[in-house]
Design a protein around this motif. Structure first.
Motif, PDB file in Angstrom:
ATOM      1  N   ALA A  83     -72.114   1.264  44.182  1.00 12.99           N
ATOM      2  CA  ALA A  83     -72.042   1.913  42.873  1.00 12.99           C
ATOM      3  C   ALA A  83     -70.828   2.821  42.783  1.00 12.99           C
ATOM      4  CB  ALA A  83     -73.318   2.720  42.620  1.00 12.99           C
ATOM      5  N   ILE A  84     -70.598   3.617  43.850  1.00 10.63           N
ATOM      6  CA  ILE A  84     -69.431   4.506  43.844  1.00 10.63           C
ATOM      7  C   ILE A  84     -68.151   3.696  43.721  1.00 10.63           C
ATOM      8  CG2 ILE A  84     -68.058   6.035  45.302  1.00 10.63           C
ATOM      9  CD1 ILE A  84     -70.528   7.296  46.277  1.00 10.63           C
ATOM     10  N   LEU A  85     -68.085   2.581  44.491  1.00 11.22           N
ATOM     11  CA  LEU A  85     -66.897   1.737  44.466  1.00 11.22           C
ATOM     12  C   LEU A  85     -66.653   1.196  43.056  1.00 11.22           C
ATOM     13  CD1 LEU A  85     -64.842   0.604  46.502  1.00 11.22           C
ATOM     14  CD2 LEU A  85     -66.169  -1.488  46.469  1.00 11.22           C
ATOM     15  N   ALA A  86     -67.759   0.730  42.416  1.00 11.27           N
ATOM     16  CA  ALA A  86     -67.626   0.194  41.063  1.00 11.27           C
ATOM     17  C   ALA A  86     -67.116   1.278  40.128  1.00 11.27           C
ATOM     18  CB  ALA A  86     -68.974  -0.344  40.585  1.00 11.27           C
ATOM     19  N   GLY A  87     -67.644   2.506  40.301  1.00 10.98           N
ATOM     20  CA  GLY A  87     -67.185   3.620  39.465  1.00 10.98           C
ATOM     21  C   GLY A  87     -65.704   3.871  39.649  1.00 10.98           C
ATOM     22  N   PHE A  88     -65.269   3.899  40.932  1.00 12.13           N
ATOM     23  CA  PHE A  88     -63.844   4.119  41.208  1.00 12.13           C
ATOM     24  C   PHE A  88     -62.983   3.043  40.561  1.00 12.13           C
ATOM     25  CE2 PHE A  88     -64.706   6.707  45.214  1.00 12.13           C
ATOM     26  CZ  PHE A  88     -64.295   7.868  44.599  1.00 12.13           C
ATOM     27  N   ALA A  89     -63.436   1.790  40.715  1.00 11.82           N
ATOM     28  CA  ALA A  89     -62.648   0.679  40.176  1.00 11.82           C
ATOM     29  C   ALA A  89     -62.512   0.807  38.664  1.00 11.82           C
ATOM     30  CB  ALA A  89     -63.308  -0.654  40.539  1.00 11.82           C
ATOM     31  N   LEU A  90     -63.638   1.154  38.006  1.00  9.74           N
ATOM     32  CA  LEU A  90     -63.629   1.290  36.554  1.00  9.74           C
ATOM     33  C   LEU A  90     -62.701   2.426  36.144  1.00  9.74           C
ATOM     34  CD1 LEU A  90     -65.402  -0.533  34.832  1.00  9.74           C
ATOM     35  CD2 LEU A  90     -66.791   1.467  34.299  1.00  9.74           C
ATOM     36  N   GLY A  91     -62.859   3.572  36.856  1.00 16.59           N
ATOM     37  CA  GLY A  91     -62.023   4.740  36.530  1.00 16.59           C
ATOM     38  C   GLY A  91     -60.554   4.431  36.725  1.00 16.59           C
ATOM     39  N   ALA A  92     -60.239   3.755  37.847  1.00 18.77           N
ATOM     40  CA  ALA A  92     -58.845   3.424  38.123  1.00 18.77           C
ATOM     41  C   ALA A  92     -58.298   2.508  37.044  1.00 18.77           C
ATOM     42  CB  ALA A  92     -58.737   2.760  39.491  1.00 18.77           C
TER      43      ALA A  92
END
Lengths: 384, 174
Positions: free
Chosen positions: B101-110
């Motif tokens: 979930a954190i990774l997905a959040g980072f990817a989306l934010g990036a």
């Protein structure tokens, strides 16, 4: 790759030819190795098949190819089969980036109702302006072939061999890279062709800000960097896993090391990789310290080109490039012979001696060489 | 331009595929091997950005030295215990979902924040000698950061030697 069909085709053929050259030199080197070893041990060696035993290699090749194909049952099949292929890749890539002669200038010509523009064909597969970094980078990947072979075989001895190989490669890579820094500082470039060009003239250096030229002595790197040359040579022996550094396949302790489980053409591919590495190592020695494809007073691009002045631009350029290529190959063959000579002369190191030599002797010497070279160059090139 | 785009997307797909395999395969050795391929792909990306020197150093240091050490150490593991330790249990399952979930959040934010990067900036001045420019920058503008990083690595190296010699092991003092 090039701007039109002709250039792309020639560049592609060049790469394939250099690869084939590497592969075709291997049987010859194996023959030299076996005959030389026999000579040094007061034996005959392979001398029955064909003149001087030369076709023994053809027979060997047929034997290698037709041998039964097998893989250990508990091993990792993919890694087991990938390892010999990976063994070939670093040597091929590195050899392709090394200029074996000067570039060929082709003037524009008419062919098939089309004017083909002037070309410059480099005598190498591809040219990066940081060729040296590229060669070091791809040859550092060579350890993976041994690691995968050791792991994929599911065999204790192969595993020990693989672990020894990786430890040894890492230890000596550092000393190898550092021993090159001196020569890079001296010639102020990362490009092979510029280093060769710098060495094709008379000896000329800065002495407290004044340029001093000594005619009739070539401007070779060995004159400025003898310590670097010795260190590079020793590190190259370790990187190619040749005796006295062949601990990964020490047959007295580890059966055959990382290729214990290999047979037939797969084992032969490891050999091709090893000899390819020797070829790259010899080419690097020649380019950094022994003037590349030139021998200053007699065989430089200008003097050789003057021999062929009557033949016209393109032909003269091609002939010059091939004469200098022969010079380069002669020097490379000398170093290949040196590899064979050392192998049958020196005994193998013990493992702790190997590590001591790498970390406690060669690394400090290489660091010291770098610092001294940098300081001396700075002092000598300043105007006094 | 077309060739550049094809090259970039080929390398990008290569990178994403092997980076995904690095975190998704269960066998640590396979993970390390995929990571090596990812590093090589990264060197390819640097080469495409005309940073040839960084590309070469990436290959020498990461793919050539660091990952060889990783693979070598991993080969000494007992992989069956490792597999058991990392593949079962409620906590590890929760951790996996949480980090995904954190990774997905980072990817989306990036992705949302990096649109500006794609826009063409002012035309860049290409020097013929990338290495010289890089070293001049390292020894003038970024000298402090460069030296601080060097000292930090030295501290790490000394610390590792100390930790490894505290007790047990082959080099312990009796």
């Amino acid at each position: 790759m090039g701007n039109d069909v002709f250039e792309i085709t020639v560049n592609f053929i060049k790469m394939v030819v250099i690869f084939l050259m590497m592969v075709q030199l291997v049987p010859l080197l194996v023959w030299v190795e076996r005959r030389a070893c026999a000579y040094m041990q007061n034996r005959f060696g392979p001398n029955r098949v064909g003149p001087l035993g030369l076709t023994q290699l053809l027979a060997d090749a047929v034997k290698f190819i037709t041998k039964e194909e097998f893989a250990p049952g508990n091993g990792n099949k993919f890694m087991f089969y990938a390892a010999p292929v990976i063994a070939l890749i670093p040597a091929t890539l590195a050899l392709n980036a090394i200029p074996l002669s000067i570039p060929i200038n082709v003037a524009s010509f008419e062919w098939l109702g089309h004017t083909w523009g002037p070309y410059i064909f480099k005598f190498q597969g591809y040219d990066f302006n940081i060729g040296i970094v590229f060669v070091l980078a791809v040859s550092s990947l060579a350890a993976y072939s041994l690691l995968l072979a050791g792991y994929g075989s599911a065999n204790k001895f192969a595993m020990y061999g693989a672990l020894r190989a990786s430890a040894q490669t890492i230890s000596y890579e550092l000393a190898m890279g550092l021993s090159l820094v001196g020569i890079l500082l001296l010639f102020n470039t990362f490009s092979f062709s510029e280093i060769v060009t710098a060495q094709s003239g008379p000896l000329s250096f800065y002495f407290f800000g004044k340029v001093i030229t000594v005619a009739s002595v070539p401007n070779w790197g060995i004159i400025y960097q003898p310590v670097g040359a010795v260190l590079l040579m020793a590190a190259m022996f370790a990187e190619t896993n040749r005796l006295p550094f062949d601990l990964p396949e020490a047959e007295g302790e580890l059966v055959a090391g990382y290729h214990t489980e290999y047979g037939g053409i797969k084992m032969n591919m490891f050999y091709i990789g090893e000899y390819g590495h020797m070829l790259v190592a010899s080419a690097l020695m020649v380019i950094f310290y022994f003037g590349g494809c030139t021998i200053y007073p007699w065989l430089t691009p200008d003097t050789v080109n003057a021999w062929f002045a009557n033949y016209g631009g393109t032909t003269a350029s091609i002939l010059t490039a091939f004469v200098l290529f022969a010079v380069m190959m002669a020097k490379i063959l000398f170093f290949l012979w040196f590899f064979v000579w050392v192998r049958w002369t020196l005994p193998r190191f013990r493992y702790d001696q190997l590590m001591d030599l790498g970390w406690k002797t060669m690394l400090p010497w290489a660091l010291g060489n770098t610092i001294v070279t940098a300081v001396v160059i700075f002092i000598m090139r300043t105007k006094w | 331009m077309l060739m550049e785009a094809i090259g970039f997307y080929a390398i990008a797909l290569f990178l994403i595929f092997f980076a995904f395999k690095t975190i998704s395969s269960a066998n640590p050795i396979h993970c390390a091997c995929y990571l090596v391929l990812t590093m090589i792909g990264l060197a390819g990306v640097f080469y495409q950005l005309e940073a040839q020197f960084i590309a070469g150093v990436q290959m020498i240091v990461y793919a050539g030295a660091v990952m060889v050490l990783f693979v070598m150490v991993l080969m000494l593991f007992d992989i069956k215990t490792e597999l058991r330790a990392f593949s079962r249990g409620l906590i590890s399952g929760f951790l996996k979902i949480f980090s995904a979930a954190i990774l997905a959040g980072f990817a989306l934010g990036a992705a949302t924040n990096s649109i500006g990067i794609v826009d063409e900036g002012p035309p860049k001045v290409m020097s013929t000698n990338v290495t010289r420019d890089l070293s001049i920058l390292l020894y003038t503008k970024y000298l402090y950061a460069f030296e601080a990083l060097g000292v930090m690595l030295l501290v790490v190296a000394v610390g590792v030697v100390c930790v490894s010699r505290i007790k047990g092991g082959t080099h312990a003092k009796h």
